[in-house]
Design a protein around this motif. Sequence first.
Motif, short mmCIF file in Angstrom:
data_model
loop_
_atom_site.label_atom_id
_atom_site.label_comp_id
_atom_site.label_asym_id
_atom_site.label_seq_id
_atom_site.Cartn_x
_atom_site.Cartn_y
_atom_site.Cartn_z
N ALA A 468 29.10 88.52 69.84
CA ALA A 468 29.07 89.08 71.19
C ALA A 468 30.47 89.15 71.78
O ALA A 468 30.85 90.15 72.40
N ALA A 469 31.27 88.10 71.58
CA ALA A 469 32.64 88.08 72.11
C ALA A 469 33.49 89.18 71.47
O ALA A 469 34.31 89.82 72.15
N ARG A 470 33.29 89.42 70.17
CA ARG A 470 34.05 90.49 69.48
C ARG A 470 33.72 91.85 70.06
O ARG A 470 34.61 92.68 70.27
N GLN A 471 32.44 92.10 70.32
CA GLN A 471 32.06 93.41 70.86
C GLN A 471 32.53 93.57 72.30
O GLN A 471 32.90 94.69 72.71
N ILE A 472 32.55 92.49 73.06
CA ILE A 472 33.08 92.54 74.44
C ILE A 472 34.57 92.88 74.40
O ILE A 472 35.06 93.71 75.18
N GLU A 473 35.28 92.27 73.48
CA GLU A 473 36.71 92.58 73.33
C GLU A 473 36.89 94.03 72.86
O GLU A 473 37.80 94.72 73.32
#
Length: 589
Positions: A468-473
């Motif tokens: 999730a954090a990768r896609q937010i970035e």
Amino acid sequence: MPQRLPIMLFALVMAVIPFIPGMPPFWIVLLDNIGLSALVAMGLVLLTGVGGLTSFGQAAFCGFGAYTTAVLTTAYGLSPWLALPLSLIVSGLAAVVLGLITVRLSGHYLPLGTIAWGIGLFYLFSKLEFLGRNDGISGVPPLSIGSLKMIDPGTIYFAIWIAVLVSALLTMNLLDSRTGRAIRALRRGHIAAEAFGVQTPRAKLLVFIYAAVLAGLSGWLYAHFERAVNPTPFGAQAGIEYLFVAVVGGAGYVWGGVLGAAIVVILKEILQSYLPYVFHGEGQLETIVFGILLVTLLQIAPTGVWPWLMARIPLKPNRRRPDTSLTLPARPRAAETPGVLLQIDHARKQFGGVVAVNDVSFDVQTREIVALIGPNGAGKSTTFNLVTGVLTSSGGRISVLGKNINNAPPQEVVKLGVARTFQHVKLVPDMSVLENVAIGAHLRGHAGAVASMLRLDRADEAKLLAEAARQIERVGLSEQINQLAGSLSLGQQRIVEIARALCVDPMLLLLDEPAAGLRHMEKQQLAALLRQLRDGGMSVLLVEHDMGFVMDLADRIVVLDFGTKIAEGTPAAIKTNPDVIKAYLGAVA
């Protein structure tokens, strides 16, 4: 460790209270009653405050737990500790039977249904011979550990509050997990949750059973605390009071259930003790004053006392960013050579006499961006809903990689690698951006409810949050990762929805008006991201009204008007198509 520190401090305070010199036994009894109410309220926090299922019948599940242990220990001589799992099982089985019927209800029918079976079970308890009818069952043995018998309120106090603390810890663990996010997503409706693989009937039944088991635990403790059981504490009035406890404390907060129990139990005791002196014993005015005070309290703190207090305590939450070096297995990508990914063949959707989609046919190839355009009411979003299983089709055939998905449920469609956003944003506003986006990775996790409660899901959970954090970035919202989704602008919320869809690791991404609410530079960044996704092997089907955005981005454009396809081709061909010009600008222009 910092998150568990408040629990440890609370446990220490509660352990010390009985040993305070001069502590009146009456206050220990009051604390026992608060603990028993808190257990039921915690279940309602999950059921009503988090899951959005309003229940007035939880007192009946307390009755199942209490009567089960009373019968087993008095009639069959079973140890109370051996009766505990059986009491919980009986409460859980009753919840399965009632929940299979109840959780399918919606709107006002759901609370009315819980009132109906709550009243029915109350009368059942009072009429069955082996339950003692209205007299109930007396002579229930006390809890004991070795030679220590928990006869007085000061000894059973520890059993009650250990149960409260353990239940609170298990409930918080459950909410802080893949299963917990799925449950929390239900409160905003089932469509978005199902689009990412959440089995909503199963999730609703899970919280219904969990709340019933906590109520059964309260009933088991009550039976051995009072040493007798009768139907009075398990009626409709008690069920309404338990819901009051959860709402007053804060229906979406675990510790709100405990605080609400303390407020309601203490307030009732004070009114019953002192109002007769004020009004010289005339009438039972405590019920009227009790209602007035609760309404006043809810006017001051509409969402509950716990969140009202937390908003006034300057505590900054300590949120660690996920370790983005952790990865989830990638979905097998479509073939590198061009081929049909999505095939729509004479799709049709009628609402009564209105034809919203009229025998529409087109396809989406691998590594292609296709735009679906048309005036308002042309049937674009309806077509999206047919593809993703939100609506059932009236005819035609829709397939992904040759597999027929006609009328397949959304959970099956997303398994094939089809993810989407929505025309009207469907995020959970009181969840963080990270938590909202992680819902998109629901099917890529495996830990269940029991593993979550016992904290055995941490490795699985860390990978989901890292994804999730990768896609937010990837979508450029790293600075907002821990903000509440409801605090973002509409444009940012649409970008969050794209990040959530990307967590599926889809082969086909369906975007419904993704550029609405975005500024010029943000649109340019979105277009660059979509081109990057296409070049990486993903296909995109988008609905959009910004023609400049569409013409610069799409490889192919399909035009709908009144549910009928009127044109299909490259952006250059669509610009000069007379039917498209007529549909958008009018015949005179």
